[in-house]
Design an enzyme around this catalytic site. Structure first.
Site, PDB file in Angstrom:
ATOM      1  N   HIS A  45       0.837  -1.205   0.000  1.00  0.00           N
ATOM      2  CA  HIS A  45       0.000   0.000   0.000  1.00  0.00           C
ATOM      3  C   HIS A  45       0.872   1.255   0.000  1.00  0.00           C
ATOM      4  O   HIS A  45       2.085   1.184   0.218  1.00  0.00           O
ATOM      5  CB  HIS A  45      -0.924   0.019   1.221  1.00  0.00           C
ATOM      6  CG  HIS A  45      -2.103  -0.900   1.091  1.00  0.00           C
ATOM      7  ND1 HIS A  45      -2.035  -2.234   1.414  1.00  0.00           N
ATOM      8  CD2 HIS A  45      -3.378  -0.679   0.663  1.00  0.00           C
ATOM      9  CE1 HIS A  45      -3.208  -2.801   1.202  1.00  0.00           C
ATOM     10  NE2 HIS A  45      -4.044  -1.877   0.747  1.00  0.00           N
ATOM     11  N   LYS A  79      -0.468   4.808   4.624  1.00  0.00           N
ATOM     12  CA  LYS A  79      -1.348   3.866   5.323  1.00  0.00           C
ATOM     13  C   LYS A  79      -0.818   3.624   6.728  1.00  0.00           C
ATOM     14  O   LYS A  79       0.373   3.352   6.913  1.00  0.00           O
ATOM     15  CB  LYS A  79      -1.456   2.549   4.552  1.00  0.00           C
ATOM     16  CG  LYS A  79      -2.486   1.588   5.141  1.00  0.00           C
ATOM     17  CD  LYS A  79      -2.739   0.412   4.210  1.00  0.00           C
ATOM     18  CE  LYS A  79      -3.730  -0.574   4.808  1.00  0.00           C
ATOM     19  NZ  LYS A  79      -5.047   0.032   5.076  1.00  0.00           N
TER      20      LYS A  79
END
Length: 249
Positions: free
Chosen positions: A136, A140
């Protein structure tokens, strides 16, 4: 028209509002009315008007305020917030006694299909070593991702179903960790750049490997799934629902 409150004013919250306000019904009418969008000031939620649903992709710290809003208004809750503790998940489940509640770590239709394929591969590849890798963007805050945990749950539940014993996650490896235990599932998190989300489930067997992969090119796939689920959830009986139950049940 479904009236919604959007919880969160970051990238996901902003995208949810933009897509919701542009959405149209089959008859060409507006599908949603955003009656409030709540950012960092949680006190604004206390005075927010009653809506048909609250869509929450914010932060675990907002749960108490969201729960209070659901109890006050009876609004359906569509939650995509990840990183909840077991106690917080219990709070979400309890909300289902008073209102329809949907929580999912991922609202992509493709990820729903991936979960089904992971269960099938686990069932049909007995004895294969399983490793899960997720990637990600660098902003995040939780790891592993909620989606990776969902994929892990599919592996663990399927192995138990076929009588293969208890499987446990191993979060990364370092040092002299010894030979791989056949009943462990490696969980690995990569973070960098602006990656919307990549999830890979690897099945390693003797002289062969099977890999199932899902790549998200935009966060809009999660927003589309969440809003589609919102349209189905509103009007359902109180309860704590899974994404599959709402979308495919």
């Amino acid at each position: 028209m479904i009236k919604i409150v959007v919880m969160g004013a970051g990238r996901m919250g902003t995208l949810i509002r933009t897509v919701a306000e542009a959405a149209r019904t089959e008859a060409g009418e507006p599908a949603f009315e955003v009656v409030a969008q709540i950012g960092f000031d949680l006190s604004e939620l206390e005075g927010a008007p009653a809506a048909d649903a609250i869509v929450d992709f914010s932060n675990v710290a907002t749960l108490d305020a969201v729960a209070a809003y659901v109890c006050r208004t009876g609004a359906a809750l569509v939650s995509g917030t990840t990183g909840y503790s077991e106690e917080q998940l219990a709070t979400l489940r309890a909300l289902g006694e008073d209102a329809p509640v949907l929580w999912s770590g991922n609202y992509s239709i493709g990820i729903a299909a991936l979960r089904h394929l992971v269960a099938q591969a686990t069932r049909e590849l007995p004895g294969f070593d399983v490793e899960i890798v997720e990637c990600h963007h660098n902003q995040k805050v939780d790891a592993p991702s909620g989606t990776a945990k969902m994929l892990l749950d599919e592996v663990v539940a399927t192995e138990a179903e076929v009588g293969a014993g208890t499987y446990e996650p191993i979060y990364g490896r370092s040092g002299l960790c010894g030979a791989r235990d056949p009943h462990e599932v490696g969980m690995h998190s990569l973070r960098g750049g602006t990656v919307a989300g990549v999830h890979e489930v690897h099945f390693f067997g003797p002289s062969e490997e099977v890999t199932l992969t899902h790549r998200a090119e935009s966060r809009e796939i999660f927003v589309n799934g969440a809003l589609a689920a919102t349209r189905k959830l509103v009007g359902m009986a109180p309860g704590f629902y899974t994404f599959d139950e709402v979308m495919f049940g």
